[in-house]
Design a protein around this motif. Structure first.
Motif: not given
Length: 199
Positions: A79-96
Motif C-alpha cells: 500500500x506504500x508509494x515510496x520507500x519511506x512510506x513503506x518502512x513506516x507502514x511495515x513498522x506500524x503493521x508489525x507493532x499493531x
C-alpha cells in the motif's frame, strides 16, 4: 473438498486455537497434550492424527501465525508509494499485529520460535519464499531508484525489522515500552539507517 476433509480442517483449527489459548494462559511449560485436549474438547487420538505430537502442533501453530504476520506486513508494504512510506507502514503493521495478537506474538518471539527458526531455517525459508521474495521485490526497485541504501536485501531487512522485533519483545516481556510511541518514533529512526540519502 470432501466433508471428511472439511471436518479434519475444522478439528485441526480447534486444536490450534486451543493450543494458543493454553500457551497464553500457561506459557510453554503448560502447553501439554492433556491441557490442549482438555481446552479443545478434541480427543488425544485426533491431536496425534493431525499433528503427530505436541511439538508438531506447536510447529503448526508457529507457522500459522508467522504466515499471518508476513501477510499483514506484506500488505502494508504493497500500500506504500515510496520507500519511506513503506518502512513506516511495515513498522506500524508489525507493532499493531503484536498488540492485537499478544498471545501469538509471545509465541512468535519466544525462545522456542528462535530454536525452531534456527533448526529449520532452510525449510522455513523455502516455505515462506513467496512472501520473502515479495519483500525483496519491494526493496530492489527502491534500491535501484536510489531511495534505499545499496545493501543486500537480507541486511536491509535486518536493519528494518531488528529494532521492531526488539521493541516487540521488550513490550511482551518487560512491558516498559509504549507501542504507540514506538510506532511514532521508530519509522524515522529506521529510515535513517536504510535511506540512501546522506545523514
Amino acid at each position: 473438498m470432501s466433508p471428511k476433509q472439511h471436518r479434519g480442517q475444522v478439528t485441526a483449527g480447534i486444536l490450534l486455537d486451543a493450543a494458543l489459548r493454553v500457551y497464553g494462559e500457561s506459557g510453554e511449560q503448560g502447553l501439554t497434550v492433556n491441557a490442549v485436549t482438555r481446552a479443545s474438547g478434541v480427543s488425544l487420538g485426533s491431536l496425534y492424527h493431525h499433528f503427530g505430537s505436541i511439538d508438531g502442533l506447536v510447529d503448526a501453530l508457529l507457522m500459522r501465525w508467522l504466515e499471518r504476520l508476513l501477510d499483514e506486513t506484506a500488505a502494508a508494504l504493497r500500500g506504500a508509494d515510496t520507500a519511506r512510506e513503506g518502512i513506516g507502514a511495515l513498522v506500524r503493521a508489525y507493532l499493531a499485529f503484536v498488540r492485537e495478537h499478544r498471545d501469538a506474538a509471545l509465541l512468535l518471539h519466544s525462545s522456542r520460535a528462535d530454536r525452531v527458526g534456527m533448526e529449520r531455517a532452510g525449510e522455513l525459508r523455502d516455505t515462506q519464499e513467496a512472501r520473502v521474495s515479495a519483500f525483496a521485490l519491494w526493496l530492489e526497485p527502491r534500491i535501484a531508484a536510489g531511495e534505499l541504501a545499496p545493501l543486500p536485501p537480507s541486511l536491509l531487512e535486518s536493519l528494518v525489522l531488528g529494532p521492531v522485533v526488539g521493541a516487540s519483545r521488550r513490550w511482551l516481556t518487560v512491558g516498559d515500552i509504549d507501542l504507540d510511541e514506538a510506532a511514532r518514533l521508530l519509522p524515522d529512526r529506521i529510515w535513517r539507517s536504510v535511506s540512501a540519502e546522506p545523514g
